[in-house]
Write an enzyme that holds these catalytic residues in place. Sequence first.
Site, short mmCIF file in Angstrom:
data_model
loop_
_atom_site.label_atom_id
_atom_site.label_comp_id
_atom_site.label_asym_id
_atom_site.label_seq_id
_atom_site.Cartn_x
_atom_site.Cartn_y
_atom_site.Cartn_z
N SER A 292 5.51 -2.51 -2.19
CA SER A 292 4.79 -2.30 -0.95
C SER A 292 3.37 -1.87 -1.24
O SER A 292 3.10 -1.23 -2.26
CB SER A 292 5.50 -1.24 -0.10
OG SER A 292 4.92 -1.15 1.18
N ASP A 293 2.46 -2.25 -0.35
CA ASP A 293 1.08 -1.82 -0.47
C ASP A 293 0.51 -1.72 0.93
O ASP A 293 0.98 -2.40 1.84
CB ASP A 293 0.26 -2.81 -1.31
CG ASP A 293 -1.08 -2.23 -1.69
OD1 ASP A 293 -1.11 -1.32 -2.55
OD2 ASP A 293 -2.10 -2.66 -1.13
N GLN A 294 -0.49 -0.87 1.10
CA GLN A 294 -1.04 -0.66 2.44
C GLN A 294 -2.54 -0.43 2.38
O GLN A 294 -3.04 0.20 1.46
CB GLN A 294 -0.37 0.56 3.08
CG GLN A 294 -0.84 0.85 4.49
CD GLN A 294 -0.16 2.08 5.05
OE1 GLN A 294 -0.40 3.19 4.59
NE2 GLN A 294 0.69 1.89 6.03
#
Length: 193
Positions: A69-71
């Site tokens: 995941s990345d944001q």
Amino acid sequence: MSQTLVLASTSPFRKMLLEKLHLQFATAKPNVDETPLARETAVELVERLAVAKAAAVCPAYENALVIGSDQVCVNNGVILGKPGNFDNAFQQLKAASGKKITFYTGLALINSQTGKTQSLVEPYVVQFRELSDDMITNYLNKEQPFNCAGSFKSEGYGIALFEGFEGKDPNSLIGLPLISLIKMLEKEDFAVI
């Protein structure tokens, strides 16, 4: 042999979110360069990095479902990173005052045995209140969200900064869209409930 579930992240926030599902999982630090590519959009960046983080961890696990995941946070087309200190956080919140900003969270699930990859990007919009300099200073002194994209923790005292939210899953704002993750896991015959 049942599959191991692996979170390709050392983020305490993502770990806390995944723990909500009452699943056994391992965590692993992905070694990934997070530098944006030339002319890469926020959406392209977070999806690429989510996949890259999961892929970086896969070789260490023979039979696993690996979550990446990345944001990023975007305000007026500008990608905001983690502020790192008070001054940068103050400027981020001052620029967000009274505005809607969008968080894009990339999510990937890779089956290390088959190589099958699922990925998506989930947007989540935050409407900020009009914030005075004193409000920003008081918030930053109390919560010190210097390791958070956008300079706030919505799950904590940061809730005082907002008028409202728009999005499918409030967990995506914290960094891991659980509703979408559950669907991805089920496509791999991994039952959550």
